[in-house]
Design a protein around this motif. Sequence first.
Motif, PDB file in Angstrom:
ATOM      1  N   SER A   1       0.821  -1.211   0.000  1.00 32.02           N
ATOM      2  CA  SER A   1       0.000   0.000   0.000  1.00 32.02           C
ATOM      3  C   SER A   1       0.857   1.264   0.000  1.00 32.02           C
ATOM      4  N   HIS A   2       2.124   1.144   0.423  1.00 32.11           N
ATOM      5  CA  HIS A   2       3.034   2.291   0.320  1.00 32.11           C
ATOM      6  C   HIS A   2       3.761   2.292  -1.016  1.00 32.11           C
ATOM      7  N   GLY A   3       3.390   1.345  -1.899  1.00 27.77           N
ATOM      8  CA  GLY A   3       3.965   1.361  -3.243  1.00 27.77           C
ATOM      9  C   GLY A   3       5.315   0.698  -3.364  1.00 27.77           C
ATOM     10  N   LEU A   4       5.717  -0.093  -2.361  1.00 29.09           N
ATOM     11  CA  LEU A   4       7.024  -0.740  -2.455  1.00 29.09           C
ATOM     12  C   LEU A   4       6.947  -1.988  -3.339  1.00 29.09           C
ATOM     13  N   PHE A   5       8.073  -2.300  -3.923  1.00 26.12           N
ATOM     14  CA  PHE A   5       8.268  -3.535  -4.656  1.00 26.12           C
ATOM     15  C   PHE A   5       8.594  -4.585  -3.596  1.00 26.12           C
ATOM     16  N   VAL A   6       7.842  -5.717  -3.579  1.00 30.35           N
ATOM     17  CA  VAL A   6       7.997  -6.679  -2.489  1.00 30.35           C
ATOM     18  C   VAL A   6       8.724  -7.939  -2.958  1.00 30.35           C
ATOM     19  N   SER A   7       9.820  -8.239  -2.249  1.00 27.53           N
ATOM     20  CA  SER A   7      10.635  -9.428  -2.531  1.00 27.53           C
ATOM     21  C   SER A   7      10.481 -10.403  -1.376  1.00 27.53           C
ATOM     22  N   PHE A   8      10.204 -11.660  -1.710  1.00 26.75           N
ATOM     23  CA  PHE A   8       9.957 -12.655  -0.670  1.00 26.75           C
ATOM     24  C   PHE A   8      10.734 -13.938  -0.975  1.00 26.75           C
ATOM     25  N   ASP A   9      11.434 -14.424   0.050  1.00 24.26           N
ATOM     26  CA  ASP A   9      12.210 -15.678  -0.086  1.00 24.26           C
ATOM     27  C   ASP A   9      11.564 -16.719   0.815  1.00 24.26           C
ATOM     28  N   CYS A  10      10.917 -17.742   0.212  1.00 25.58           N
ATOM     29  CA  CYS A  10      10.124 -18.696   1.014  1.00 25.58           C
ATOM     30  C   CYS A  10      10.922 -19.312   2.164  1.00 25.58           C
ATOM     31  N   ASN A  11      12.104 -19.867   1.850  1.00 25.47           N
ATOM     32  CA  ASN A  11      13.053 -20.298   2.889  1.00 25.47           C
ATOM     33  C   ASN A  11      12.401 -21.126   4.001  1.00 25.47           C
ATOM     34  N   PHE A  12      11.719 -22.199   3.599  1.00 27.34           N
ATOM     35  CA  PHE A  12      11.009 -23.028   4.588  1.00 27.34           C
ATOM     36  C   PHE A  12      11.995 -23.757   5.521  1.00 27.34           C
ATOM     37  N   ARG A  13      11.784 -23.633   6.834  1.00 20.31           N
ATOM     38  CA  ARG A  13      12.629 -24.322   7.812  1.00 20.31           C
ATOM     39  C   ARG A  13      11.783 -25.228   8.678  1.00 20.31           C
ATOM     40  N   GLU A  14      11.960 -26.520   8.508  1.00 21.40           N
ATOM     41  CA  GLU A  14      11.040 -27.438   9.187  1.00 21.40           C
ATOM     42  C   GLU A  14      11.234 -27.488  10.692  1.00 21.40           C
ATOM     43  N   LYS A  15      12.352 -26.992  11.191  1.00 20.28           N
ATOM     44  CA  LYS A  15      12.509 -26.959  12.644  1.00 20.28           C
ATOM     45  C   LYS A  15      11.678 -25.853  13.273  1.00 20.28           C
ATOM     46  N   LEU A  16      11.202 -24.903  12.456  1.00 22.77           N
ATOM     47  CA  LEU A  16      10.517 -23.747  13.023  1.00 22.77           C
ATOM     48  C   LEU A  16       8.995 -23.851  12.973  1.00 22.77           C
ATOM     49  N   TRP A  17       8.453 -24.480  11.928  1.00 23.91           N
ATOM     50  CA  TRP A  17       7.000 -24.615  11.843  1.00 23.91           C
ATOM     51  C   TRP A  17       6.616 -25.785  10.948  1.00 23.91           C
ATOM     52  N   THR A  18       5.323 -26.052  10.835  1.00 23.13           N
ATOM     53  CA  THR A  18       4.881 -27.174  10.016  1.00 23.13           C
ATOM     54  C   THR A  18       4.626 -26.724   8.578  1.00 23.13           C
ATOM     55  N   ILE A  19       4.583 -27.690   7.684  1.00 24.30           N
ATOM     56  CA  ILE A  19       4.252 -27.393   6.287  1.00 24.30           C
ATOM     57  C   ILE A  19       2.873 -26.749   6.199  1.00 24.30           C
ATOM     58  N   GLU A  20       1.956 -27.200   7.019  1.00 28.55           N
ATOM     59  CA  GLU A  20       0.588 -26.659   6.972  1.00 28.55           C
ATOM     60  C   GLU A  20       0.579 -25.178   7.352  1.00 28.55           C
ATOM     61  N   ASP A  21       1.296 -24.862   8.453  1.00 29.56           N
ATOM     62  CA  ASP A  21       1.338 -23.458   8.870  1.00 29.56           C
ATOM     63  C   ASP A  21       2.027 -22.601   7.816  1.00 29.56           C
ATOM     64  N   ALA A  22       3.100 -23.135   7.253  1.00 27.40           N
ATOM     65  CA  ALA A  22       3.801 -22.385   6.208  1.00 27.40           C
ATOM     66  C   ALA A  22       2.860 -22.124   5.038  1.00 27.40           C
ATOM     67  N   ARG A  23       2.124 -23.173   4.611  1.00 25.68           N
ATOM     68  CA  ARG A  23       1.242 -23.036   3.459  1.00 25.68           C
ATOM     69  C   ARG A  23       0.227 -21.910   3.675  1.00 25.68           C
ATOM     70  N   LYS A  24      -0.413 -21.985   4.854  1.00 24.34           N
ATOM     71  CA  LYS A  24      -1.451 -20.974   5.140  1.00 24.34           C
ATOM     72  C   LYS A  24      -0.874 -19.562   5.099  1.00 24.34           C
ATOM     73  N   THR A  25       0.249 -19.406   5.730  1.00 18.39           N
ATOM     74  CA  THR A  25       0.831 -18.063   5.815  1.00 18.39           C
ATOM     75  C   THR A  25       1.354 -17.602   4.462  1.00 18.39           C
ATOM     76  N   PHE A  26       2.049 -18.481   3.769  1.00 20.17           N
ATOM     77  CA  PHE A  26       2.580 -18.096   2.451  1.00 20.17           C
ATOM     78  C   PHE A  26       1.438 -17.641   1.534  1.00 20.17           C
ATOM     79  N   LYS A  27       0.294 -18.338   1.636  1.00 22.30           N
ATOM     80  CA  LYS A  27      -0.823 -17.951   0.772  1.00 22.30           C
ATOM     81  C   LYS A  27      -1.379 -16.576   1.112  1.00 22.30           C
ATOM     82  N   ARG A  28      -1.174 -16.161   2.358  1.00 24.93           N
ATOM     83  CA  ARG A  28      -1.612 -14.802   2.728  1.00 24.93           C
ATOM     84  C   ARG A  28      -0.570 -13.756   2.287  1.00 24.93           C
ATOM     85  N   ILE A  29       0.669 -14.191   2.166  1.00 25.42           N
ATOM     86  CA  ILE A  29       1.745 -13.251   1.811  1.00 25.42           C
ATOM     87  C   ILE A  29       1.871 -13.083   0.302  1.00 25.42           C
TER      88      ILE A  29
END
Lengths: 335, 335, 335, 335, 335, 335
Positions: free
Chosen positions: C157-185
């Motif tokens: 909304s501030h007009g920035l160009f957004v760069s995102f690196d998925c970088n999934f780390r299984e020690k930090l969260w589950t695939i399910e949680d990652a999926r849900k959040t990534f889909k919002r991002i």
Amino acid sequence: MAKVITLGEMLLRLSTETGQRLRKAYNLEVNYGGAEVNVAIALSLYGHDTRFVTRLPNNLLTDGMLNYLESYKVDTSYICFGGERIGSYFVEVGAGNRSSKVVYDRKYSSVSEWDKSEIDFSEFLKGQDVLHISGITPAISKAAAELTVELVKEAKSHGLFVSFDCNFREKLWTIEDARKTFKRILPYVDICSCGELDLKYIFNYDVDAKLSDALQLANLYEQLLDDFPNIVALYSTKRNQISSSHNTLIGYYYINNTLYMSNEVNMDHIIDRVGGGDAFSSSVLHGYLSKWEAQNIVEFATTAAALKHTIKGDANLVTENEVMDLMANGTKISR
Amino acid sequence: MAKVITLGEMLLRLSTETGQRLRKAYNLEVNYGGAEVNVAIALSLYGHDTRFVTRLPNNLLTDGMLNYLESYKVDTSYICFGGERIGSYFVEVGAGNRSSKVVYDRKYSSVSEWDKSEIDFSEFLKGQDVLHISGITPAISKAAAELTVELVKEAKSHGLFVSFDCNFREKLWTIEDARKTFKRILPYVDICSCGELDLKYIFNYDVDAKLSDALQLANLYEQLLDDFPNIVALYSTKRNQISSSHNTLIGYYYINNTLYMSNEVNMDHIIDRVGGGDAFSSSVLHGYLSKWEAQNIVEFATTAAALKHTIKGDANLVTENEVMDLMANGTKISR
Amino acid sequence: MAKVITLGEMLLRLSTETGQRLRKAYNLEVNYGGAEVNVAIALSLYGHDTRFVTRLPNNLLTDGMLNYLESYKVDTSYICFGGERIGSYFVEVGAGNRSSKVVYDRKYSSVSEWDKSEIDFSEFLKGQDVLHISGITPAISKAAAELTVELVKEAKSHGLFVSFDCNFREKLWTIEDARKTFKRILPYVDICSCGELDLKYIFNYDVDAKLSDALQLANLYEQLLDDFPNIVALYSTKRNQISSSHNTLIGYYYINNTLYMSNEVNMDHIIDRVGGGDAFSSSVLHGYLSKWEAQNIVEFATTAAALKHTIKGDANLVTENEVMDLMANGTKISR
Amino acid sequence: MAKVITLGEMLLRLSTETGQRLRKAYNLEVNYGGAEVNVAIALSLYGHDTRFVTRLPNNLLTDGMLNYLESYKVDTSYICFGGERIGSYFVEVGAGNRSSKVVYDRKYSSVSEWDKSEIDFSEFLKGQDVLHISGITPAISKAAAELTVELVKEAKSHGLFVSFDCNFREKLWTIEDARKTFKRILPYVDICSCGELDLKYIFNYDVDAKLSDALQLANLYEQLLDDFPNIVALYSTKRNQISSSHNTLIGYYYINNTLYMSNEVNMDHIIDRVGGGDAFSSSVLHGYLSKWEAQNIVEFATTAAALKHTIKGDANLVTENEVMDLMANGTKISR
Amino acid sequence: MAKVITLGEMLLRLSTETGQRLRKAYNLEVNYGGAEVNVAIALSLYGHDTRFVTRLPNNLLTDGMLNYLESYKVDTSYICFGGERIGSYFVEVGAGNRSSKVVYDRKYSSVSEWDKSEIDFSEFLKGQDVLHISGITPAISKAAAELTVELVKEAKSHGLFVSFDCNFREKLWTIEDARKTFKRILPYVDICSCGELDLKYIFNYDVDAKLSDALQLANLYEQLLDDFPNIVALYSTKRNQISSSHNTLIGYYYINNTLYMSNEVNMDHIIDRVGGGDAFSSSVLHGYLSKWEAQNIVEFATTAAALKHTIKGDANLVTENEVMDLMANGTKISR
Amino acid sequence: MAKVITLGEMLLRLSTETGQRLRKAYNLEVNYGGAEVNVAIALSLYGHDTRFVTRLPNNLLTDGMLNYLESYKVDTSYICFGGERIGSYFVEVGAGNRSSKVVYDRKYSSVSEWDKSEIDFSEFLKGQDVLHISGITPAISKAAAELTVELVKEAKSHGLFVSFDCNFREKLWTIEDARKTFKRILPYVDICSCGELDLKYIFNYDVDAKLSDALQLANLYEQLLDDFPNIVALYSTKRNQISSSHNTLIGYYYINNTLYMSNEVNMDHIIDRVGGGDAFSSSVLHGYLSKWEAQNIVEFATTAAALKHTIKGDANLVTENEVMDLMANGTKISR
């Protein structure tokens, strides 16, 4: 898990840092070695109850040696104090095309002057399951050779399973002396590390040179077993030295008339190759005691020996799980 | 063994540890370099009587430089004191795909401001058998170029055998200046290190690019010998740089109308490549002075240069026996 | 040059020296990490104006972290102070066949307890051109996931160009949680790092396993773009781990319906592989912002990532010129 | 907080570890120094906006210098690139009865060849509140002396408050040259560090030797103020050197016709005394700018200087709070 | 300057870093020691021509020992190669209230098994002016005692001036053995280091305990001179050990019936006290050979010994000028 | 010798090298701490059978912790595995006038979340003679406080002798919380470390400030004994902090209505003061268990604590003989 006792010389090891020649070294890294020490520590990390017996003078350096053994829960309570010197050795660590060089300073060590008459073997053998000893111990001195022969006899008479690693070192004794002593030891041995060169030059067995390495080794092992039918299992490794930093390793394990051979492991980027043989021996012994299948034993031991090459110091500071993980998954960052 | 004198600039070298960029270095390793210093030390370790002549300011750093030379029995008694600076250089040691980088700080050094009129050449040339000098010395400054030309003339007139290593460094002077000076030096030279690129771009010789490397080099050497028939032997190396840590090396040695070429040596796990050329030069010179066969000389020198890559610092801290041992036995742990 | 903001967790990293197991380490090397920190520093060295935002407690360790960021001109003025802990991690650096191992100690860190309600996003987004964030940040905690989603929305909304690196780390969260959040991002993302495994296992896209790696990846990217047509460019790397010290790397970059693929880079003699992915991401981003051609971008990024493997610490301390020089000339000593 | 600009030479410093003579040093610790650099960093840590201006060649060492300055938020954007050398110095760190020894290698540095005609002073003076410069800068070369005189004039004409630290170094110039240049500088100076020896031997003021140290100093300051009535405040320290590891320090501060004198601080177990004077100067300046009471200023500055002696490197890496805490509570472990 | 020869055992010394107990040391610093080595090096740095004679095995460690001697221009050409061990010792460096502790490992060293019949003394004594030897050499073994007695006789018969430092070490031999041997040596001695305790307990002289230290010592020296009137000069030091890091030292020098006594030197912040006695001996010898006045000799030697305490390693790496400078100016930073 | 059990938190300690601020540290030294760990190790070195109980997560860092304990023969077999974090702390080691600073990172440690309900106390108390615990353990968390109260009750009911060291840390809890918990613990305590400040501010006892330190302490102890007549012996130290590197220490020991006071020990050249209190506690406990005379106990404990200050790391790595030797002979080099 077994109760394993090892007896031998414990050495102070002083090593250069990589790329530095000994003549210019301003600092030496402190480690401790000795074939039987290395095996005791490896087996302790694999979960066995271990005990190490030796003779040492009692000074500030000895304190560090005891702390080192105890840190891996190796029982030191049967170590004798006496004599005048701690055997030591200096390692100029090689790299690339430059070989590692070892300067020994182990003459007149406390172990070399240890007379078997001073020792009550049953005191520390009683209640133990396994004895491991290497061919370096009888090579140290005449007294040590007598002590070793007596030890394996006593171990056998106390019902221990006896593990012996020939480990011939030509700087310590002659082939003739080794032959005579090994022949006195082997009748009491259950499992034995013995390589192709030992079999040919110490035991004087002949083999058809046109056969493959594996077939030659199997044939030589059969001849040894003809002479010492008490031996249950035999093992050795074949190392190809591309450079000081790059070797390959194949493990062999012979049991029930069959020779098992591991995959060849590529060991590039070697950090410290000292102790590689002890890592292999302790791992074969662990596999045998764990009643694993033969092929599994030889792969496990070869992988364990390869891991040793990546760790500074003589001891193979790895757990069974870590070896298994490398066998299963290869080298992957764990995070 | 010969009496060998070298003259040139001695440098203070400060290097990062592996993996550290210079911008983050909190510690620098101290070594000393300079092509002629390196040759003097290598020849000293091969058993020759060596002398190094230079000009240095007199301060606490100089003390360390003198101790360094003297530790290898290089005679320092003809070193002059004067001028304002010790030439120095910083090495950011590369690894893998990252190149080593050198930052020179040698401008205005004591050697660069050394006028030949200050020097009584016979004082230190008298009684010597061989002079070695590199093409870096005349590149330092105009005064140093004049000094070098005078030095080789004087050496010749005192009956010394003159060894010259072209060693062109484009950061120090232009191809044109090098050409002019080399042409003044070469008439007095007996043995010369000169590579394919020097021959093509400095001496402007042409060669058929379709020929093999070796044939091209032989052809170029013949052209050089047409112009400087006084030269008895020529040599150079061909380096293939797979990465900062992995190179291969071939040595070439030309004598009596024949080019001798070494096996290609694989140099993986390189510790420090600085001084590799000087290790080769000193070894060729040693072989020549020892009257070895040509093929033996080039194999020895290539092996010696390979060993240099495994040792920290500029000097090749190896003995003749160690090089021979690697040639004969490959890389094996010695224990 | 762009104004680039990154937000995430900054970590204290403590590493063993090579060849030492963590259990025997008597010294640990201090570095700082965090995916977004690494990207900020790399972009700063490429010439961009960078800002890093995080939350840290205020103690003597924090001083060092700020100095580190500031030394590379990363703007730290929007860092918030609060919370109780600095996230940290220990690296047992592997070698040869022994894997590197990471022990995380980042629970309860200041960032993990950072509530989005405390933050006035426009304060630090205003005037910026680009936001880069990694998938590690939303993985830290629920609060951090909400904060990340809010951040990308605000950035957009501030007009920035957004760069995102998925970088999934299984020690930090589950695939399910990652999926849900990534889909919002992802609806707010312009350029995205996403690998084959992410696409298959997090996003559940299918692909014909008989296709080549490159074709599979292109196909998977097309499926992702069907779902998130807002994404302009996608990239990832394929790493082959021969050993801890020897990997190879191929870079992929997808834009305008075309997949560009780099040469495979051989990375032997690895010093430190942590941060390799961030080096690739920051280099792709730099290439994109510099409007380079796609093939050039992917070669540059792969080369830059390879250089990272030769440098201790998480950050890729190289300049654009140094990467270009390696692409053009290979590894040559510069002197 | 003020905007403070400093200009001078930045030096690469290479130090031995304690107990090691330079001739045997195998490692040198890297730090950066220069009187004006030290003052800029100290003031930055006290909370001021600082800028450092100098001239440096552009190489890999310079990168580290810029990172160092930037890590303490010193603005480096007006640093010029040019010239051939980075001034450097070697410190053999003393201990007990052995003095520290400094070997300078700063001739022909980029700053020494910096001509004032190249400089647009208003570019970097504009908008600044305070200029600090030391007497080392004009001592470097004739060109640097002219540049310094011009700088203070320009600073004055831009309305800056001018701080000058005489800092006479006899290895750099003669008393006569210092006298002439100081007399050209002092008319533009507002606050000045000037010690008893400077006043007697450079400015040739006489004083009754039977008076106490403090009364002599006050008397000498009055004479200086007669000649340069523009000066608002004067300060200096008196150091008693019991050994290299044990000094005591008294601070003096003269303002409004009164001499304020600190308690004598006992500085035993000195780690690094280089930069002690700059720590005092920057602290007096901070106190003055903070409008503290005179006695508080001199106690603060003496305590700050004492803290410097406990920290490796030239810069006084302490905060205002840390100095205050030592003044209030003495040396107590904080846990 | 004189030609000075020393003969004795050269030791490899391995020391902990400060604050580390030997049992936890992971690194040991390498130095070389031996009373006669230390004296040879000190005299070499004072400008004398020195030669050191010993017996060493020939291995990679010996190379470093020779380089060390040669770096200070000590002539090593008469060193014999033979025997099996290099004597070595470990130093746990004390600090504050914790004493330094030495673990010797010098039994069976090459020197201890050196028979005088193997030696042609005139070969290395010929042309020399001075022999220095310590009481440690005859203490090593019976053979070494015989060798020492023969050596001083031969030296005398070759017209050398003989310097002897009693240096009684109770770990090496008994008082009785020392007494017998010293009585055989002293008739050939010209200058002798001998302390109050030696005189009372080895030589059994009585003295009135109510006298001052100095008067007691003078009285004891007179008794010794009654028995050995050939001795020209005697000296010793009195050390007060406040802690491991803080001692004081007084030097005594007796010549021409007069005892000269130095100022007491405060030695706080001690780095390494090993070699302090050798620093004193070599300095007295240097003063005597330089024909300085007695008071000057004892002040010089005490100051030189104090400097030794600030330098790591056994040797006193200082020049005459540096000692003089400390005597004249105290401890001041030189810059 | 007694069987001694201790229970508490084991900490990872990371320390700077002397003279380095934490913000610039590139390396941290690894040690392990925790009051009860330190006491267990000291008692083990004094010859007792010791056991340490705690709760730790199971990772690569834990391996090192177990090795550390085991190296001093501390029984680790009752350590529980669970929870998420290892408590850790960072020490910026002070010097001279700069205080040491500790940054704790022990929140959410495994011990802090250890519920007493998980524990079967008799399992590890059975057969033990002595329990030692410090006031840090109940301060960690509410759960830990409950666990501690339960532990002392259980120990008492199992017939153990209970030793408690108040060790109030204001960063961990309030005076009020400490007071409440201490009052629940003290009824079960036999020997207690408790200082003047604890008695005044935690226990709120009044004393006539005009009395000498010793009389005040005796009076305060009497008041405490009125409230807790079960306590047999009390002790504490008085430290005078001249600087970070120089303290003095007096020990107090109260038993049978008499206060015994040690000589004041001068502790200059301090290496590491952390663990000084634990060294004192373990030594008093050792003296008490050895049934020494009171004055001897307090002198021994003060000397032992002084030795601790000369050793890096938290544990007092000294033997009874070493302490005795310092008491009898002062600081003398042993060679």
